[in-house]
Motif scaffolding. Sequence first.
Motif, mmCIF file in Angstrom:
data_model
loop_
_atom_site.group_PDB
_atom_site.id
_atom_site.type_symbol
_atom_site.label_atom_id
_atom_site.label_comp_id
_atom_site.label_asym_id
_atom_site.label_seq_id
_atom_site.Cartn_x
_atom_site.Cartn_y
_atom_site.Cartn_z
ATOM 1 N N MET A 121 -4.270 -6.753 -0.143
ATOM 2 C CA MET A 121 -4.000 -6.430 -1.536
ATOM 3 C C MET A 121 -2.497 -6.369 -1.800
ATOM 4 O O MET A 121 -1.755 -5.763 -1.037
ATOM 5 C CB MET A 121 -4.609 -5.062 -1.883
ATOM 6 N N SER A 122 -2.085 -6.966 -2.925
ATOM 7 C CA SER A 122 -0.713 -6.772 -3.389
ATOM 8 C C SER A 122 -0.666 -5.434 -4.121
ATOM 9 O O SER A 122 -1.702 -4.898 -4.528
ATOM 10 C CB SER A 122 -0.304 -7.895 -4.339
ATOM 11 N N ALA A 123 0.527 -4.903 -4.302
ATOM 12 C CA ALA A 123 0.676 -3.645 -5.034
ATOM 13 C C ALA A 123 0.124 -3.780 -6.448
ATOM 14 O O ALA A 123 -0.565 -2.880 -6.947
ATOM 15 C CB ALA A 123 2.146 -3.228 -5.063
ATOM 16 N N GLU A 124 0.377 -4.908 -7.086
ATOM 17 C CA GLU A 124 -0.092 -5.127 -8.452
ATOM 18 C C GLU A 124 -1.616 -5.158 -8.525
ATOM 19 O O GLU A 124 -2.234 -4.525 -9.383
ATOM 20 C CB GLU A 124 0.480 -6.441 -8.992
ATOM 21 N N ASP A 164 -6.316 1.970 -11.358
ATOM 22 C CA ASP A 164 -6.073 2.553 -12.679
ATOM 23 C C ASP A 164 -7.343 2.848 -13.486
ATOM 24 O O ASP A 164 -7.453 3.913 -14.087
ATOM 25 C CB ASP A 164 -5.117 1.672 -13.490
ATOM 26 N N PRO A 165 -8.324 1.924 -13.538
ATOM 27 C CA PRO A 165 -9.539 2.249 -14.317
ATOM 28 C C PRO A 165 -10.296 3.455 -13.769
ATOM 29 O O PRO A 165 -10.852 4.253 -14.530
ATOM 30 C CB PRO A 165 -10.387 0.977 -14.202
ATOM 31 N N VAL A 166 -10.319 3.620 -12.462
ATOM 32 C CA VAL A 166 -11.007 4.756 -11.847
ATOM 33 C C VAL A 166 -10.224 6.030 -12.113
ATOM 34 O O VAL A 166 -10.791 7.085 -12.425
ATOM 35 C CB VAL A 166 -11.223 4.530 -10.339
ATOM 36 N N LEU A 167 -8.920 5.941 -12.024
ATOM 37 C CA LEU A 167 -8.075 7.089 -12.300
ATOM 38 C C LEU A 167 -8.199 7.528 -13.756
ATOM 39 O O LEU A 167 -8.221 8.720 -14.064
ATOM 40 C CB LEU A 167 -6.616 6.757 -11.968
ATOM 41 N N GLN A 184 3.186 5.890 -2.955
ATOM 42 C CA GLN A 184 4.312 6.683 -3.461
ATOM 43 C C GLN A 184 4.342 6.705 -4.983
ATOM 44 O O GLN A 184 4.673 7.724 -5.585
ATOM 45 C CB GLN A 184 5.618 6.131 -2.902
ATOM 46 N N LYS A 185 3.984 5.609 -5.608
ATOM 47 C CA LYS A 185 3.977 5.542 -7.067
ATOM 48 C C LYS A 185 2.997 6.546 -7.665
ATOM 49 O O LYS A 185 3.308 7.230 -8.633
ATOM 50 C CB LYS A 185 3.619 4.130 -7.531
ATOM 51 N N TYR A 186 1.798 6.630 -7.092
ATOM 52 C CA TYR A 186 0.786 7.551 -7.627
ATOM 53 C C TYR A 186 1.052 9.000 -7.235
ATOM 54 O O TYR A 186 0.612 9.919 -7.928
ATOM 55 C CB TYR A 186 -0.608 7.131 -7.166
ATOM 56 N N LEU A 227 0.832 -1.209 0.000
ATOM 57 C CA LEU A 227 0.000 0.000 0.000
ATOM 58 C C LEU A 227 0.862 1.252 0.000
ATOM 59 O O LEU A 227 0.615 2.201 -0.755
ATOM 60 C CB LEU A 227 -0.928 0.007 1.216
ATOM 61 N N GLN A 228 1.891 1.249 0.841
ATOM 62 C CA GLN A 228 2.779 2.406 0.905
ATOM 63 C C GLN A 228 3.507 2.612 -0.423
ATOM 64 O O GLN A 228 3.587 3.731 -0.932
ATOM 65 C CB GLN A 228 3.781 2.246 2.057
#
Length: 198
Positions: free
Chosen positions: A181-184, A191-194, A105-107, A100-101
């Motif tokens: 949840m895994s990061a993947e 992603d679809p919501v974004l 950071q990725k987004y 999650l962390q």
Amino acid sequence: MSRTTSRTRLTAALGAATALALAGCSSSGSGSSGSGVGFVTGKGGVATAAPADRVAAPDITGTSLDGNGSLKLSDYRGKVVVLNIWGSWCSPCRAEAKGLQETSQKYGDRVQFLGINTRDTDPANAVAFEKNFGVTYPSIYDPDGAEILKFPKGSLNPQSIPTTIVIDQDGRLAARAMRAMSAEDLQKMVDPVLAESK
């Protein structure tokens, strides 16, 4: 009379929090929760709602876990929000924390991550959890589960711990996973919501 009402609400909240804990906090994913109106559960147990079928997220509010003021979900309107419901006592929560962390950071500024810490009677345990896993996004301290109870029944509401919910830029419930949840997997959920907000 107000004392009786407060006691009744507290009892209901504690009962709901206990039910959440008993229903969740296991390493097995729940893929059978897609029977609600307007949303479907895909592979991996992630339930999603099409934009036309989404309902408004409740206005979750509370004290920041770090004690630095209050937090409101509605303050992030206009952004996609990843809302994670967790407890320091929950093994699957520990398993997903680093992912999650990393995803947060990725987004960066494109997606707001917000936690709801529940059933930690001593906030020090939750603060230690965040420090241990390097969690930098904010969390609301909700020890009795009162904020969790604000989600409308029959929606993409949390029913176990951990639960991760994606809220679209219009403040509506878009996706939910009731497992670690895994990061993947989280990215596939976000992603679809974004992409809708572009």
